[in-house]
Each structure stands twice: as C-alpha cells, then as structure tokens.
Scaffold this active site. Structure first.
Site, mmCIF file in Angstrom:
data_model
loop_
_atom_site.group_PDB
_atom_site.id
_atom_site.type_symbol
_atom_site.label_atom_id
_atom_site.label_comp_id
_atom_site.label_asym_id
_atom_site.label_seq_id
_atom_site.Cartn_x
_atom_site.Cartn_y
_atom_site.Cartn_z
ATOM 1 N N ALA A 108 20.629 -28.055 39.362
ATOM 2 C CA ALA A 108 19.833 -28.356 38.182
ATOM 3 C C ALA A 108 20.118 -27.542 36.927
ATOM 4 C CB ALA A 108 18.342 -28.217 38.527
ATOM 5 N N PRO A 110 21.562 -25.874 33.592
ATOM 6 C CA PRO A 110 20.516 -25.056 32.976
ATOM 7 C C PRO A 110 19.178 -25.757 32.753
ATOM 8 C CG PRO A 110 22.014 -25.821 31.296
ATOM 9 C CD PRO A 110 22.591 -26.294 32.586
ATOM 10 N N GLY A 111 19.093 -27.083 32.985
ATOM 11 C CA GLY A 111 17.797 -27.726 32.883
ATOM 12 C C GLY A 111 17.764 -29.024 32.099
ATOM 13 N N LYS A 113 18.905 -32.118 32.836
ATOM 14 C CA LYS A 113 18.459 -33.252 33.649
ATOM 15 C C LYS A 113 17.004 -33.068 34.066
ATOM 16 C CE LYS A 113 21.582 -32.442 36.666
ATOM 17 N NZ LYS A 113 22.020 -31.218 35.934
ATOM 18 N N ARG A 136 21.496 -18.308 36.900
ATOM 19 C CA ARG A 136 21.329 -19.635 36.298
ATOM 20 C C ARG A 136 19.962 -20.223 36.642
ATOM 21 N NH1 ARG A 136 25.384 -22.833 34.647
ATOM 22 N NH2 ARG A 136 24.761 -24.599 35.948
ATOM 23 N N ASP A 176 24.199 -33.719 40.265
ATOM 24 C CA ASP A 176 25.200 -33.559 39.212
ATOM 25 C C ASP A 176 26.121 -32.451 39.702
ATOM 26 O OD1 ASP A 176 26.455 -34.034 36.770
ATOM 27 O OD2 ASP A 176 25.339 -32.454 35.772
ATOM 28 N N CYS A 229 31.099 -34.240 35.519
ATOM 29 C CA CYS A 229 31.618 -34.209 34.151
ATOM 30 C C CYS A 229 33.137 -34.041 34.204
ATOM 31 C CB CYS A 229 30.968 -33.099 33.331
ATOM 32 S SG CYS A 229 31.164 -31.441 34.001
#
Length: 452
Positions: A108, A110-111, A113, A136, A176, A229
């Site tokens: 998750a 840094p936040g 999503k 993190r 992710d 990504c």
C-alpha cells in the site's frame, strides 16, 4: 535520460514500428504530475478553488487533476489533496471499492491507492492497508491520518505473515506489486540505474509469491486487482496467464476510456486483451498495467475463520471520561465503530475487524485521543476526521497564523475556549488549546515544517 542498451533492444523487438515513439516519450517527455481531491473533506471543491493550483481534469479517476501540489501547502497538510502520478490512479478506479466491503490494499505505501479506495468506501466497511517495510508503513500511516477516515487499519507485514490472520476474508484485494519499475524511468533515475535485463524475471517470481498469499485471503467470488508500473510482459501478461492457469480465476473486462489493452501476441490466452495498459507515448502519465479477476474457488477444506476481535471494555473512569468527551464532539456518538483503549490511546476500531493478536498494527482505526489524568487529550487524527456538518469547538485563524502553527509556534487569538479545532476558512488543520488569548500549539511535533 539514457535508456539501457538491453532495454532498447528488448522493446525494439517487442514493439516493432511503435518502439521509436515509445523511446522518444521516455527520453524526451516530461513526467506528468497529478493530484486527487479528498471528497470526504468539508467543502473540498471550494477549498481547492481558494487555496489550490489550477486544475485540469485527469483522465483515470474522479476528483483527479493534472497539476502539482506542494507537500508543504495548506491543502496537503490538512489532507484535502494527495499528490499522485495520473496513470497510478487507474488501479483504485478499476477496484471500485464499495461502502461496506472488506478490502485489502496489500502493497500500500505510500498511500495513493489506499486514500482513493477509502474515498470510494465513504467510511463504511473495512480497509486494511498493509506495507512490508516499516519506514514506508509509517509514511502510509501519516497519509491515512491526514485523509481523515475511521475505517482504515494500517498493518506492517510480509504477505505470508498477514495471510493466516485473514483466511478467505476479503471481498477485494489490490496488489500493486513490486516490479522492475520501467514505467517510472522518466521520473526516477534510480529506476533506470537499478534495471537489469533479468530484473523482470526476478520480479515476476516475487509477484507470484505475493499473489499466492493474496489468493489465500480472498473470498470465493471476490475480486483481485493486480497492477504494476512496468511495461515488461514477464510481469504483466505472463503473470495474469499464470494466475488463471494456476487458480480458478476469470479475467474481467475493464471499462475505462482511451486506454490500450493486454497484448495478445505476448500470451497464449485470448482473454489477455481484457487487462489495460497505459503507455507514455499514448496516455497521460508514466505507464501502468492493471487487471481485474474474479475468484471462483471453493473451500474444499474449510479454513480457520478469522478470529473476532475481543472487545476490550473501558474501565469506569475511562468510560466516564469518554462520555464527557463525546459531549464536546457529539458526532462521535454517531460513529458505529467500537471504542477501544490500547495503552493510553483511545481508538475507534471498525466493527468488521477480526482479532489483531499477533499483527503489527500502526493504525487500528481512528485515533481519537490520549487518556491523561482526569481528561482525554484530543488527537490530530480527530481534527482530520471532521466532516461537513460535524459539530465541534472551532476557532478560525488566518493563513499567516496557520504558517506559525505548522511551524510549532504559539499564536495569539482573543478568547478562552479551551480545546479548539483550528481552521483556515473551512479547512480544519489541527488542535490548539486557547487560554486567555493564547493558543497553545498541539500540532504533532513529528509533522511540523516551515511552509514554503
């Protein structure tokens, strides 16, 4: 930017006549910056007009814009905006989390999503936001706090450590995944420096390990949203093919306009065209791959159920303090979460949360305050959770006073109200204690900064 020679050779072979435009976008293009507006905050759109940058709509999410917001700005400090690269916004858009669902954001930090999913859920249900790396995870926790939601739980575990606590528990899981980062080349020189020709295969092995744990936490009929990504087929089409041949998954179509799709020539399954791809020479943003899959597994051997959390009742003294505290902040009476005491800290914990025993938890819900002698001292998180029509003791300050406040200085405002939520226009920024015209500063020391 100088692309690795092996990278150029690989994508010349994969993309053919399209390769030149792809390389040009990477080498000569500029990173696209974006941000999202927090729809849970008071009069958010009006506050963006008053304090924010010019806004051009971003293509892959609601309340999303092309542009840059500074980390030391008023709206960022108060959780009204979140800086996020535009193509990354498509992941939570595809997840489409609903109020009342149980959702896991497995990788998750840094936040981005998590905050987007939390907005979709409107404070209802349970969102577990997990990050394996402690540093993190702390950044993730701070971003969740600013966003002002009460149903998000932040954990700090490797997926294999988390899975036994949530057997077949979640309606949706977002992965992710850590990847070779080719989509970040334009914005992150480190991603280029670390890339090796075998990076995608190494990452693919790790992605399979993470996904195996995610499957163990997914309900039958639940949905898995997988994204990276990177452009590498080894980490995208090949991973989706592995998922549907290893587990009972079906690939769902994704309804997002103006995107590319999975490449049929890079897989042996026709359904591989259902996932989406974003390319820097075709789309706004840096590059992303995303797929949505539905799990059709059945429980042949019934797994252990997630243990329900034991409700730790408050002692009579703390209960009395809590009841008095609610009179000052009456909106707390309407929250359906359980009030629990962890050490000296009071938290509103989502009802859907199972037992936290054995789990490293940075944020078990909404931190409302700290129990001190004969009182409860309100938390910064409580100020961030104030919503549009909530009744609370407010004190208006101007922008110059806000600059002093976030730097840790005492400010002067006539009056003697005691505990107050300071706000600039309609933006709540934190707590202060006003006594005889002096507002003592309670902005968290670890968050203080000198505004730019």
């Amino acid at each position: 930017m100088k692309l690795p020679a092996a990278f150029i050779t690989k994508y010349q072979q994969l993309l053919g006549v399209e390769a030149e435009a792809f390389f040009t976008a990477l080498e000569n293009g500029h990173p696209v910056k974006g941000f999202r507006l927090n729809p849970l905050k008071p009069q958010a759109e009006w506050m963006l007009e008053k304090f924010g940058p010019d806004k051009t709509p971003a293509p892959y999410a609601t309340n999303a814009f092309i542009g840059e917001v500074k980390g030391k700005s008023l709206l960022h400090q108060a959780g009204y905006v979140y800086s996020q690269e535009p193509s990354a916004m498509i992941v939570a858009t595809i997840a489409d989390a609903q109020p009342g669902e149980k959702v896991l954001d497995l990788c998750a930090a840094p936040g981005g999503k998590t905050t987007q999913l939390a907005s979709q859920m409107q404070g209802k249900g349970l969102l577990v936001s997990n990050e394996i790396f402690t540093k993190r995870a702390k950044i993730l926790s701070e971003n969740v706090e600013r966003w002002g939601t009460s149903h998000v739980v932040v954990t700090n575990h490797a997926p294999q450590e988390l899975a036994p606590h949530f057997p077949h528990f979640f309606d949706k899981i977002v992965v992710d995944a850590p990847c070779s980062g080719e989509g970040m080349f334009r914005k992150d020189p480190v991603a280029i420096a670390e890339w090796q020709v075998d990076s995608p295969l190494h990452c693919a092995q790790r992605q399979k390990e993470i996904l195996a744990e995610a499957v163990a936490m997914l309900k039958p009929g639940g949905q898995l949203i997988y994204s990276t990504c990177t452009f590498a087929p080894e980490e995208n089409e090949a991973i989706i093919e592995w998922l549907v041949t290893t587990y009972p998954f079906s690939i769902e179509p994704i309804e997002v306009a103006n995107v590319s799709h999975g490449r049929r020539e890079w897989s042996t399954i026709p359904e591989i065209e259902k996932p989406v791809r974003l390319w820097p020479h075709k789309n706004q943003g840096e590059g992303h791959f995303a797929a949505k899959l539905t799990y059709h597994g059945t429980e042949t051997a019934k797994p252990k159920k997630a243990k329900k959390a034991k409700k730790a009742g408050l002692d009579s003294v703390t209960r009395s303090l809590w009841q008095a505290f609610q009179e000052d902040y009456p909106f707390l009476k309407e929250r359906t979460a359980d009030i629990q005491l962890f050490g000296d800290n009071l938290w509103l914990v989502p009802n859907e949360l199972p037992s936290l025993k054995g789990i490293r938890v940075l944020r078990p819900g909404l931190h409302v305050g700290t129990v001190k002698k004969n009182r409860i001292e309100p938390s910064f998180a409580l100020a961030m959770a104030i919503q549009e029509n909530d009744a609370a003791p407010f004190l208006s300050i101007d922008f110059s006073q806000w600059q002093k406040y976030v730097a840790g200085e005492t400010i002067t405002v006539p009056g003697n109200k005691g505990w107050v939520i300071l706000k600039v226009a309609e933006v709540p920024v934190g707590f202060g204690k006003q006594v005889q015209g002096v507002v003592k500063n309670f902005f968290p020391k670890g968050l203080r900064f000198i505004p730019e």
